[in-house]
Design a protein around this motif. Structure first.
Motif, PDB file in Angstrom:
ATOM      1  N   THR A  83      50.402  26.945  39.676  1.00 51.23           N
ATOM      2  CA  THR A  83      50.647  28.378  39.643  1.00 51.23           C
ATOM      3  C   THR A  83      49.712  29.097  40.597  1.00 51.23           C
ATOM      4  O   THR A  83      48.536  28.763  40.695  1.00 51.23           O
ATOM      5  CB  THR A  83      50.428  28.931  38.209  1.00 51.23           C
ATOM      6  N   LEU A  84      50.258  30.092  41.277  1.00 50.20           N
ATOM      7  CA  LEU A  84      49.456  30.996  42.095  1.00 50.20           C
ATOM      8  C   LEU A  84      49.551  32.382  41.479  1.00 50.20           C
ATOM      9  O   LEU A  84      50.588  32.761  40.931  1.00 50.20           O
ATOM     10  CB  LEU A  84      49.979  31.035  43.531  1.00 50.20           C
ATOM     11  N   ILE A  85      48.460  33.131  41.565  1.00 45.66           N
ATOM     12  CA  ILE A  85      48.464  34.520  41.144  1.00 45.66           C
ATOM     13  C   ILE A  85      48.068  35.363  42.340  1.00 45.66           C
ATOM     14  O   ILE A  85      47.374  34.892  43.245  1.00 45.66           O
ATOM     15  CB  ILE A  85      47.515  34.764  39.946  1.00 45.66           C
ATOM     16  N   GLY A  86      48.528  36.599  42.371  1.00 45.63           N
ATOM     17  CA  GLY A  86      48.177  37.462  43.478  1.00 45.63           C
ATOM     18  C   GLY A  86      48.598  38.897  43.252  1.00 45.63           C
ATOM     19  O   GLY A  86      49.377  39.198  42.350  1.00 45.63           O
ATOM     20  N   VAL A  87      48.054  39.767  44.066  1.00 42.01           N
ATOM     21  CA  VAL A  87      48.408  41.180  44.088  1.00 42.01           C
ATOM     22  C   VAL A  87      49.123  41.415  45.407  1.00 42.01           C
ATOM     23  O   VAL A  87      48.650  40.989  46.463  1.00 42.01           O
ATOM     24  CB  VAL A  87      47.151  42.070  43.985  1.00 42.01           C
ATOM     25  N   HIS A  88      50.271  42.072  45.350  1.00 42.57           N
ATOM     26  CA  HIS A  88      51.055  42.294  46.568  1.00 42.57           C
ATOM     27  C   HIS A  88      51.842  43.583  46.450  1.00 42.57           C
ATOM     28  O   HIS A  88      51.997  44.132  45.354  1.00 42.57           O
ATOM     29  CB  HIS A  88      52.005  41.109  46.806  1.00 42.57           C
ATOM     30  N   ASP A  89      52.347  44.064  47.579  1.00 49.83           N
ATOM     31  CA  ASP A  89      53.194  45.249  47.526  1.00 49.83           C
ATOM     32  C   ASP A  89      54.600  44.829  47.104  1.00 49.83           C
ATOM     33  O   ASP A  89      54.963  43.651  47.178  1.00 49.83           O
ATOM     34  CB  ASP A  89      53.187  46.013  48.851  1.00 49.83           C
ATOM     35  N   LEU A  90      55.372  45.795  46.636  1.00 51.06           N
ATOM     36  CA  LEU A  90      56.693  45.485  46.087  1.00 51.06           C
ATOM     37  C   LEU A  90      57.630  44.864  47.115  1.00 51.06           C
ATOM     38  O   LEU A  90      58.454  44.021  46.771  1.00 51.06           O
ATOM     39  CB  LEU A  90      57.322  46.742  45.488  1.00 51.06           C
TER      40      LEU A  90
END
Length: 151
Positions: A83-90
């Protein structure tokens, strides 16, 4: 194009300092952040579209994006990361979905000071993308820096 970086990303162990924990804690809706040996955080994903378009090679920013994501999948699979987690724009959700990555939002979208709407997501590492990025099979690997190709 030799020696030019066209795209990059950063991978951090979820058990250590992360962008989630240290920069974007307000974007994460759950009480505890996902953290385990088989979870990594991906951040600072970028493709220099201007450099790609200025290069003399017959490649596109989409090809560089797809190559980065496919190489990420291969690398994470070899490292047994699930699993990868991240913050990104829509907008990135659509791009990721097109490349075979399915986002599961783990926070509510928020609007940043710059007007960009961002969200926290988790992604299962796709294992069906092949053992070699498709763009590398098409000869893009000859045009990319050696560190982006995997055997």
């Amino acid at each position: 194009m030799e020696g030019r970086v066209l795209g990059s990303l950063r991978i951090l162990p979820s058990l250590g300092p992360t962008m989630f924990r240290d920069v974007f804690p307000e974007i994460f809706a759950q009480s505890s952040l996902p953290a385990a040996d088989d979870i990594m955080e991906v951040s600072r994903f970028c493709v220099d579209s201007d450099a790609v378009l200025r290069s003399k090679a017959v490649i596109t920013p989409n090809a560089v994006t797809r190559t980065l994501l496919e190489a990420l999948s291969i690398c994470m699979t070899k490292q047994k990361v699930r699993t990868l987690i991240g913050v990104h724009d829509l907008m990135m959700e659509r791009i990721l979905r097109t490349c075979g990555w399915q986002a599961r939002r783990i926070g509510q979208p928020i609007c940043t000071d710059t007007g960009l709407t961002t969200v926290a997501s988790a992604f299962d590492v796709p294992t069906n993308l092949g053992m070699q990025p498709s763009s590398m099979k098409d000869g893009l690997s000859d045009k990319l820096p050696p560190s982006t190709t995997h055997s």
